[in-house]
Design an enzyme around this catalytic site. Structure first.
Site, PDB file in Angstrom:
ATOM      1  N   GLU A   1       0.848  -1.375  -0.097  1.00 40.07           N
ATOM      2  CA  GLU A   1       0.003   0.065  -0.142  1.00 40.07           C
ATOM      3  C   GLU A   1       0.750   1.214  -0.007  1.00 40.07           C
ATOM      4  O   GLU A   1       0.488   2.630  -0.285  1.00 40.07           O
ATOM      5  CB  GLU A   1      -0.849   0.024   1.172  1.00 40.07           C
ATOM      6  CG  GLU A   1      -2.162  -1.126   1.294  1.00 40.07           C
ATOM      7  CD  GLU A   1      -3.008  -0.727   0.083  1.00 40.07           C
ATOM      8  OE1 GLU A   1      -3.225   0.597  -0.541  1.00 40.07           O
ATOM      9  OE2 GLU A   1      -3.716  -1.584  -0.416  1.00 40.07           O
TER      10      GLU A   1
ATOM     11  N   GLU B   1       7.648 -21.359   8.923  1.00 41.03           N
ATOM     12  CA  GLU B   1       7.594 -20.439   9.973  1.00 41.03           C
ATOM     13  C   GLU B   1       8.697 -21.045  10.914  1.00 41.03           C
ATOM     14  O   GLU B   1       9.167 -20.298  11.728  1.00 41.03           O
ATOM     15  CB  GLU B   1       6.301 -20.202  10.663  1.00 41.03           C
ATOM     16  CG  GLU B   1       5.849 -21.353  11.523  1.00 41.03           C
ATOM     17  CD  GLU B   1       4.644 -20.758  12.227  1.00 41.03           C
ATOM     18  OE1 GLU B   1       4.992 -20.565  13.669  1.00 41.03           O
ATOM     19  OE2 GLU B   1       3.592 -20.354  11.689  1.00 41.03           O
TER      20      GLU B   1
END
EC number: 4.2.1.126
Length: 297
Positions: free
Chosen positions: A83, A114
């Site tokens: 963004e 992870e």
């Protein structure tokens, strides 16, 4: 791995009968729990301010910002990073979000990613991380190996390191120069850290990126003057911003916008200083991109 000491994994005493609540009861209790999140963020403002200051200083020296995380934490980092491009008119490389498992992990869980403490260093090496950059490690639990490995690698290069966790005394805090901890307490759905923890992380990331962009001149007053008009909505907004910044009429805004090659910031300076494009652009360059510094007092 002992999760019993993590408040994000604890059971919420207020929602022990969640499965028997009416929709009204459920919506009410969830809303009440969510209201505590901004207050938790407020308690960490001093540390958040330090993080914004560090990111801003590194940006001014040509550095980049990397968010690293797994699962929801990684996705939130990617969301904030992408963004920044249309909002502040930056190159995509300036703020990047890296998620354990790569781009496919944005929509599908990548098993074991992870837990690989070497994976983040590999991801950062591919982006040629340097001491001029900043790495923000995001983990609700505060113990994700992918994040810890990335922070350690960044530190070994002399890069700035910031951690963001939703538990106190988290493991990742020990691996960062600036440790942000926003303990939000147990989720209404036990262990579902996409809820309050995710909301807290998004609030903090909003502050980090927006605060740093303000600090490098990407904002004039409270207007996003480096916005890229990549669609019809942003094209209309761009002209509106010019009007708001200069108090000119729509016709003038549209005319100067085109003369400035659809560069909102440049158009504003041209109007406020009454200078042609070349001279206005030079004034902006001397002012390091800050519109306020180009305006005669």
């Amino acid at each position: 791995m002992d999760l019993s000491k993590l408040t994000t994994e604890a059971r919420n005493k207020r929602t022990m009968n969640l499965d028997r609540m009416t929709i009204h009861e459920f919506a009410t209790i969830m809303n009440q729990e969510d209201q505590s999140v901004p207050l938790s963020v407020a308690n960490s403002l001093a540390t958040i301010e330090n993080a914004i200051d560090s990111i801003t200083k590194h940006f001014k020296q040509g550095g980049r910002l990397f968010y690293i995380g797994a699962g929801t934490s990684g996705r939130l980092g990617v969301l904030d990073a992408v963004e920044c491009v249309p909002t502040f008119g930056i190159e995509a490389e300036m703020v990047r979000g890296l998620i354990a498992g790569g781009p496919s992990a944005m929509t599908l869980a990548v098993e074991g990613a992870e837990d690989d403490d070497k994976l983040a260093s590999s991801d950062l090496k591919k982006r040629a991380l340097t001491a001029a950059d900043v790495v923000v490690g995001i983990a609700a639990s505060g113990r994700t190996p992918y994040v810890i490995g990335g922070l350690d690698y960044a530190d070994s290069l002399g890069a700035a390191t910031i951690s963001l966790a939703c538990n106190q005394n988290s493991e990742i805090s020990k691996h960062a120069q600036i440790a942000i901890e926003v303990p939000v307490g147990p989720e209404i759905l036990t262990g579902s850290t996409r809820l309050k923890a995710g909301t807290a992380q998004k609030l903090v990331l909003n502050m980090l990126s927006t605060g740093a962009m303000v600090g490098i001149g990407k904002v004039y007053k409270n207007l996003m003057v480096d916005v890229r008009p990549t669609n019809e909505k942003l094209l209309i907004r761009s002209k509106r911003i010019i009007c708001q910044a200069t108090n000119c009429d729509e016709a003038t805004a549209a005319e100067v916008f085109e003369k400035a090659d659809r560069n909102v910031k440049l158009a504003i300076v041209m109007i406020l200083t009454n200078l042609p494009k070349k001279e206005a652009n030079e004034q902006l360059r001397k002012a390091d991109g800050f519109i306020s510094k180009t305006i005669p007092e």
